[in-house]
Design a protein around this motif. Structure first.
Motif: not given
Length: 421
Positions: A272-287
């Motif tokens: 979950w924490g790694r996912m949150m940091r991925a969203i923080r760093d690049n929302e477009v890619s995470a989406n």
């Protein structure tokens, strides 16, 4: 930090050192809450003050003794108006979702809101006035449930979390700068409500004398076992009782800080924490990877606010009173942000260290500045204009000290004292 606090205890007093330690612990918990929002997800929440204030309100609602006359005078009217408010909101949402966009829907929404507001005011106004007329000098509000105040800590988190959910549902779709403006405005609204709704928290008349989760000094001084221990150690029982009470608070606050820190570390190092940091760093890619960015932002926004609400309830517990006028953005928002930035955003240990460092120098800047000015002007005459001016200006040292510390850290360690890994 342990060395600095020990020096304060040796030079000033252990009462001052322990009081400083307790506020450092609470500030660190608040910094952890902001770090969850900003360090994990990049959410710019500038409404920390409002969530801390809700924690303070929880302390009153849970621990203050109920005012029987006020309950008899207007509690029913307040309850009915609350139910009507909930029904009005639900009816508005239902009509908005189930009616096709048209003039008819707009008229229906307008009618629901107007009728709801009239009905709410019909019950709320007389009930509010009746409650505030009950012995307004010392009461004038409903009071609380008369439960142990330590139960207010999780309740404060719940209240802050509910408010964050409502705010998040409406504001998290905004761009980061607009989100900051929205959260700051909503925090001011929350504090304004607390200041002016006397029936709830006595407004600016304050609620004092809240019960403690630790012993009272006077009770310790009248306890033979405590007096015997203090005498055996060669200490004054009155001074020892104050130190003992602050130690008890320090133990409670340390337990909460360690629990929040452990949970935060577990969350940060989980998928979950790694996912949150991925969203923080690049929302477009995470989406694009199928992550619901808005839902995760709402989740982390609520979690961080819960932590801040718990800290707000703890602070009111330590003070023994709720003072709505004391909630200022400088103390309860921007100073907390300095703690997170200076400590290292995205690193929980950095947030804790930032809470200790910033609060320590925020409090000690004035006595240190006074000592520095007295040393620098020791060779001047007592009535020297420059000496008098410098000594009278030591109260402003804390703002300059905070600025210097922040500039030095950003210059030589731009990612904070303990950078994110």
């Amino acid at each position: 930090m342990a060395l600095l606090i020990t020096i304060v205890g040796l030079i000033q007093s252990w009462n001052v050192a322990l009081a400083l330690l307790n506020l450092c612990l609470i500030s660190s918990i608040m910094a952890l809450g902001v770090n969850i929002q900003w360090g994990y997800a990049g959410l710019l929440n500038v409404g920390i003050m409002g969530f801390a204030a809700l924690g303070g309100v929880a302390a009153v609602l849970i621990s203050a003794d109920p005012v029987a006359d006020a309950w008899a005078a207007g509690a029913l009217g307040i309850f009915v108006s609350f139910i009507l408010a909930v029904v009005t909101v639900m009816a508005t949402v239902y009509a908005y979702r189930n009616m096709a966009p048209s003039m008819a829907r707009n008229l229906a929404l307008f009618a629901i809101i107007v009728i709801g507001l009239i009905a709410i005011r019909y019950f709320y106004g007389p009930a509010k006035d009746a409650i505030e007329d009950v012995n307004p000098a010392s009461e004038g509000y409903l009071g609380g449930l008369g439960l142990p105040i330590i139960l207010a800590w999780p309740v404060g988190g719940v209240l802050a979390g509910l408010a964050a959910w409502v705010i998040g549902k409406t504001a998290l779709g905004l761009r980061s700068d607009y989100l900051a403006i929205a959260t700051l405005g909503i925090a001011e609204i929350i504090v304004a409500i607390i200041k002016h709704e006397d029936w709830l928290t006595r407004g600016v008349k304050n609620v004092s004398g809240l019960p403690r989760p630790v012993p009272y000094e006077i009770d310790l001084q009248q306890s033979q076992w405590f007096v015997d221990i203090a005498t055996r150690l060669g200490q004054d029982p009155a001074l020892s009782s104050s130190v003992f009470v602050k130690l008890c608070y320090a133990v409670l606050f340390t337990v909460v800080l360690l629990a929040v820190l452990w949970l935060s570390e577990r969350a940060l190092n989980s998928p979950w924490g790694r996912m949150m940091r991925a969203i923080r760093d690049n929302e477009v890619s995470a989406n694009a990877m199928g992550k619901d960015v808005v839902a995760r932002h709402l989740q982390v926004f609520v979690l961080g606010s819960i932590v801040v609400g718990i800290a707000g309830a703890m602070l009111t517990t330590l003070d023994g009173q709720l003072t709505p006028g004391a909630y200022q953005p400088l103390r309860y928002t921007f100073l907390i942000w300095v703690m997170v930035i200076l400590g290292g955003s995205g690193n929980n240990w950095g947030a804790v260290l930032g809470g200790f460092v910033v609060w320590f120098f925020w409090i000690q800047a004035e006595p240190i500045g006074s000592w520095l000015m007295q040393t620098l002007t020791a060779g001047m005459a007592e009535d020297n204009a420059l000496r008098v001016h410098l000594l009278n200006s030591t109260a402003h040292m804390r703002l300059m000290t905070m600025g210097i510390i922040l500039l030095l850290v950003l210059r030589f360690s731009p990612r904070g004292l303990i950078p994110e890994k």
